[in-house]
Design a protein around this motif. Structure first.
Motif, PDB file in Angstrom:
ATOM      1  N   SER A   1      -2.904   3.565  -3.226  1.00 45.79           N
ATOM      2  CA  SER A   1      -2.831   2.885  -4.154  1.00 45.79           C
ATOM      3  C   SER A   1      -2.529   1.059  -3.866  1.00 45.79           C
ATOM      4  O   SER A   1      -1.638   1.143  -2.503  1.00 45.79           O
ATOM      5  CB  SER A   1      -1.312   3.043  -5.086  1.00 45.79           C
ATOM      6  OG  SER A   1      -1.609   4.050  -6.154  1.00 45.79           O
ATOM      7  N   CYS A   2      -2.619  -0.091  -4.439  1.00 49.92           N
ATOM      8  CA  CYS A   2      -2.157  -1.069  -3.480  1.00 49.92           C
ATOM      9  C   CYS A   2      -1.690  -1.795  -4.825  1.00 49.92           C
ATOM     10  O   CYS A   2      -2.609  -2.024  -5.896  1.00 49.92           O
ATOM     11  CB  CYS A   2      -3.774  -1.993  -2.874  1.00 49.92           C
ATOM     12  SG  CYS A   2      -3.255  -3.959  -2.333  1.00 49.92           S
ATOM     13  N   ALA A   3      -0.487  -2.209  -4.709  1.00 48.68           N
ATOM     14  CA  ALA A   3       0.339  -2.906  -5.759  1.00 48.68           C
ATOM     15  C   ALA A   3       0.493  -3.935  -5.281  1.00 48.68           C
ATOM     16  O   ALA A   3       1.356  -4.968  -4.145  1.00 48.68           O
ATOM     17  CB  ALA A   3       1.670  -2.222  -6.642  1.00 48.68           C
TER      18      ALA A   3
ATOM     19  N   GLU B   1     -12.671  11.248  11.657  1.00 45.58           N
ATOM     20  CA  GLU B   1     -12.829   9.419  11.582  1.00 45.58           C
ATOM     21  C   GLU B   1     -12.599   9.070  11.109  1.00 45.58           C
ATOM     22  O   GLU B   1     -12.245   8.011  11.629  1.00 45.58           O
ATOM     23  CB  GLU B   1     -14.316   9.857  11.912  1.00 45.58           C
ATOM     24  CG  GLU B   1     -15.077  10.841  12.644  1.00 45.58           C
ATOM     25  CD  GLU B   1     -15.233  11.819  11.821  1.00 45.58           C
ATOM     26  OE1 GLU B   1     -16.610  12.197  11.660  1.00 45.58           O
ATOM     27  OE2 GLU B   1     -14.404  13.082  12.130  1.00 45.58           O
ATOM     28  N   ASP B   2     -11.070   9.234   9.726  1.00 47.08           N
ATOM     29  CA  ASP B   2     -11.413   8.219   8.748  1.00 47.08           C
ATOM     30  C   ASP B   2      -9.731   7.696   9.523  1.00 47.08           C
ATOM     31  O   ASP B   2      -8.603   7.198   8.190  1.00 47.08           O
ATOM     32  CB  ASP B   2     -11.081   9.227   7.405  1.00 47.08           C
ATOM     33  CG  ASP B   2     -12.680   8.896   6.846  1.00 47.08           C
ATOM     34  OD1 ASP B   2     -13.284   8.413   6.919  1.00 47.08           O
ATOM     35  OD2 ASP B   2     -12.577  10.304   6.836  1.00 47.08           O
ATOM     36  N   THR B   3      -9.135   9.102   9.864  1.00 39.81           N
ATOM     37  CA  THR B   3      -7.937   8.316  10.181  1.00 39.81           C
ATOM     38  C   THR B   3      -7.554   6.883  11.261  1.00 39.81           C
ATOM     39  O   THR B   3      -8.075   6.963  11.751  1.00 39.81           O
ATOM     40  CB  THR B   3      -7.335   9.282  11.642  1.00 39.81           C
ATOM     41  OG1 THR B   3      -7.696  10.172  11.260  1.00 39.81           O
ATOM     42  CG2 THR B   3      -5.645   8.565  12.602  1.00 39.81           C
ATOM     43  N   ALA B   4      -6.714   5.898   9.988  1.00 35.19           N
ATOM     44  CA  ALA B   4      -6.161   5.013  10.726  1.00 35.19           C
ATOM     45  C   ALA B   4      -5.511   3.868  10.006  1.00 35.19           C
ATOM     46  O   ALA B   4      -4.410   4.978   9.172  1.00 35.19           O
ATOM     47  CB  ALA B   4      -7.856   3.894  10.088  1.00 35.19           C
ATOM     48  N   GLN B   5      -5.179   2.889   9.807  1.00 35.02           N
ATOM     49  CA  GLN B   5      -4.213   2.246   9.089  1.00 35.02           C
ATOM     50  C   GLN B   5      -4.535   1.677   7.805  1.00 35.02           C
ATOM     51  O   GLN B   5      -5.511   0.798   8.984  1.00 35.02           O
ATOM     52  CB  GLN B   5      -3.409   1.246   9.713  1.00 35.02           C
ATOM     53  CG  GLN B   5      -1.893   0.509   8.913  1.00 35.02           C
ATOM     54  CD  GLN B   5      -0.979   1.409   8.979  1.00 35.02           C
ATOM     55  OE1 GLN B   5      -0.272   2.059   9.938  1.00 35.02           O
ATOM     56  NE2 GLN B   5      -0.279   0.754   8.544  1.00 35.02           N
ATOM     57  N   TYR B   6      -4.725   1.460   7.075  1.00 37.71           N
ATOM     58  CA  TYR B   6      -5.586   1.250   6.002  1.00 37.71           C
ATOM     59  C   TYR B   6      -4.907   0.404   4.874  1.00 37.71           C
ATOM     60  O   TYR B   6      -3.540   0.038   4.900  1.00 37.71           O
ATOM     61  CB  TYR B   6      -5.443   2.239   4.771  1.00 37.71           C
ATOM     62  CG  TYR B   6      -6.691   3.548   4.991  1.00 37.71           C
ATOM     63  CD1 TYR B   6      -8.064   3.276   4.577  1.00 37.71           C
ATOM     64  CD2 TYR B   6      -6.880   4.263   6.347  1.00 37.71           C
ATOM     65  CE1 TYR B   6      -8.923   4.104   5.087  1.00 37.71           C
ATOM     66  CE2 TYR B   6      -7.279   4.706   6.407  1.00 37.71           C
ATOM     67  CZ  TYR B   6      -8.927   4.716   6.104  1.00 37.71           C
ATOM     68  OH  TYR B   6      -9.755   5.492   6.362  1.00 37.71           O
ATOM     69  N   TYR B   7      -5.175  -0.826   4.670  1.00 38.01           N
ATOM     70  CA  TYR B   7      -4.458  -2.655   4.366  1.00 38.01           C
ATOM     71  C   TYR B   7      -5.576  -2.219   3.071  1.00 38.01           C
ATOM     72  O   TYR B   7      -7.195  -1.644   3.084  1.00 38.01           O
ATOM     73  CB  TYR B   7      -4.893  -3.559   5.790  1.00 38.01           C
ATOM     74  CG  TYR B   7      -4.364  -3.396   6.559  1.00 38.01           C
ATOM     75  CD1 TYR B   7      -2.960  -3.496   6.519  1.00 38.01           C
ATOM     76  CD2 TYR B   7      -4.382  -2.324   7.858  1.00 38.01           C
ATOM     77  CE1 TYR B   7      -2.120  -3.441   8.541  1.00 38.01           C
ATOM     78  CE2 TYR B   7      -4.003  -2.269   8.992  1.00 38.01           C
ATOM     79  CZ  TYR B   7      -2.504  -2.137   9.167  1.00 38.01           C
ATOM     80  OH  TYR B   7      -2.529  -2.392  10.587  1.00 38.01           O
ATOM     81  N   CYS B   8      -5.163  -3.479   2.353  1.00 35.76           N
ATOM     82  CA  CYS B   8      -5.529  -3.715   1.501  1.00 35.76           C
ATOM     83  C   CYS B   8      -5.118  -5.454   0.977  1.00 35.76           C
ATOM     84  O   CYS B   8      -4.636  -5.739   1.977  1.00 35.76           O
ATOM     85  CB  CYS B   8      -5.384  -3.423  -0.329  1.00 35.76           C
ATOM     86  SG  CYS B   8      -3.761  -3.639  -0.613  1.00 35.76           S
TER      87      CYS B   8
ATOM     88  N   GLU C   1       0.374  -1.420  -0.215  1.00 36.93           N
ATOM     89  CA  GLU C   1      -0.015   0.090  -0.195  1.00 36.93           C
ATOM     90  C   GLU C   1       1.013   1.196   0.224  1.00 36.93           C
ATOM     91  O   GLU C   1       2.128   1.136   0.895  1.00 36.93           O
ATOM     92  CB  GLU C   1      -1.203  -0.285   0.873  1.00 36.93           C
ATOM     93  CG  GLU C   1      -2.146  -0.895   1.670  1.00 36.93           C
ATOM     94  CD  GLU C   1      -0.933  -2.572   1.870  1.00 36.93           C
ATOM     95  OE1 GLU C   1      -1.733  -2.916   2.416  1.00 36.93           O
ATOM     96  OE2 GLU C   1      -0.039  -2.155   2.327  1.00 36.93           O
ATOM     97  N   SER C   2       0.378   2.336  -0.691  1.00 34.82           N
ATOM     98  CA  SER C   2       0.839   3.611  -0.651  1.00 34.82           C
ATOM     99  C   SER C   2       0.415   4.626  -0.597  1.00 34.82           C
ATOM    100  O   SER C   2      -1.125   4.582  -1.264  1.00 34.82           O
ATOM    101  CB  SER C   2       2.583   3.561  -1.800  1.00 34.82           C
ATOM    102  OG  SER C   2       1.409   3.895  -2.946  1.00 34.82           O
ATOM    103  N   GLY C   3       0.673   6.193  -0.842  1.00 34.19           N
ATOM    104  CA  GLY C   3      -0.396   7.028  -0.586  1.00 34.19           C
ATOM    105  C   GLY C   3      -1.159   7.326  -0.087  1.00 34.19           C
ATOM    106  O   GLY C   3      -1.500   9.137   0.544  1.00 34.19           O
TER     107      GLY C   3
ATOM    108  N   PHE D   1      -6.440   0.537  -6.546  1.00 34.08           N
ATOM    109  CA  PHE D   1      -6.882   2.173  -6.097  1.00 34.08           C
ATOM    110  C   PHE D   1      -7.566   2.450  -4.900  1.00 34.08           C
ATOM    111  O   PHE D   1      -8.911   2.038  -5.000  1.00 34.08           O
ATOM    112  CB  PHE D   1      -6.792   3.570  -7.152  1.00 34.08           C
ATOM    113  CG  PHE D   1      -5.516   3.068  -8.181  1.00 34.08           C
ATOM    114  CD1 PHE D   1      -3.892   3.558  -7.838  1.00 34.08           C
ATOM    115  CD2 PHE D   1      -6.134   2.597  -9.047  1.00 34.08           C
ATOM    116  CE1 PHE D   1      -3.920   4.014  -8.676  1.00 34.08           C
ATOM    117  CE2 PHE D   1      -4.344   2.635 -10.091  1.00 34.08           C
ATOM    118  CZ  PHE D   1      -3.510   3.095  -9.755  1.00 34.08           C
ATOM    119  N   LEU D   2      -7.415   3.162  -3.942  1.00 36.47           N
ATOM    120  CA  LEU D   2      -8.893   4.042  -2.936  1.00 36.47           C
ATOM    121  C   LEU D   2      -8.671   5.248  -3.335  1.00 36.47           C
ATOM    122  O   LEU D   2      -7.698   5.464  -2.742  1.00 36.47           O
ATOM    123  CB  LEU D   2      -9.001   3.135  -1.895  1.00 36.47           C
ATOM    124  CG  LEU D   2      -9.785   3.351  -0.819  1.00 36.47           C
ATOM    125  CD1 LEU D   2     -11.471   2.783  -1.281  1.00 36.47           C
ATOM    126  CD2 LEU D   2      -9.878   3.570   0.096  1.00 36.47           C
TER     127      LEU D   2
END
Length: 123
Positions: free
Chosen positions: A21-23, A89-96, A6-8, A80-81
C-alpha cells in the motif's frame, strides 16, 4: 513526516503473494499519477508500475508483467501493488512516488516519495 508511506512488505516464500500500500499523508493523492519502484542492494533503482490519476491507464514493466497488478482507491487516498507468484529476484526495497506515467515513470523535484518497504522472497 513523509508525504507517502508504503506498507505491506515482509518475508514471503517463493510463489507467495503480498499486497503493498502507498498512502498519501497531507495531500490528495487523486490529483497525481503514482508509480512503484524497487531497488535491491548493489542494483539500480527500477521502475516497475505506474497508474494514472483516475486509474484509467497503467504501465507495468516486463520483469513483473502478469504477476504484479497496480490499482488505486482514491477514496482511501491509497495506491496498491498486488504482487503474485513472487520470486527471489523480487527481493528489494519497494518505493512509491508521484510522477508521470509513460513508457516507464518520470519523476521530478516536486514529486513526493515514500521511504520504502522491504520485500524479501526466500524459502
Amino acid at each position: 513526516q513523509v508525504p507517502l508511506v508504503e506498507s505491506g512488505g515482509g518475508l514471503v516464500q517463493p510463489g507467495g503473494s503480498l499486497r503493498l500500500s502507498c498512502a498519501a499523508s497531507g495531500f490528495t493523492l487523486s490529483t497525481y499519477a503514482v508509480g512503484w519502484f524497487r531497488q535491491a542492494p548493489g542494483q539500480e533503482r527500477e521502475a516497475i508500475s505506474c497508474i494514472t490519476q483516475n486509474g484509467g491507464s497503467t504501465w507495468t514493466a516486463g520483469s513483473v508483467k502478469g504477476r504484479f497488478i497496480i490499482s488505486r482507491d482514491n477514496g482511501q487516498n491509497t495506491v496498491f501493488l498486488q504482487m503474485n507468484i513472487l520470486k527471489p529476484e523480487d527481493t528489494a526495497q519497494y518505493y512509491c512516488a508521484t510522477g508521470t506515467c509513460g513508457f516507464g515513470i518520470r519523476t521530478g523535484s516536486d514529486d513526493h516519495w515514500g521511504q520504502g518497504t522491504q520485500v524479501t522472497v526466500s524459502s
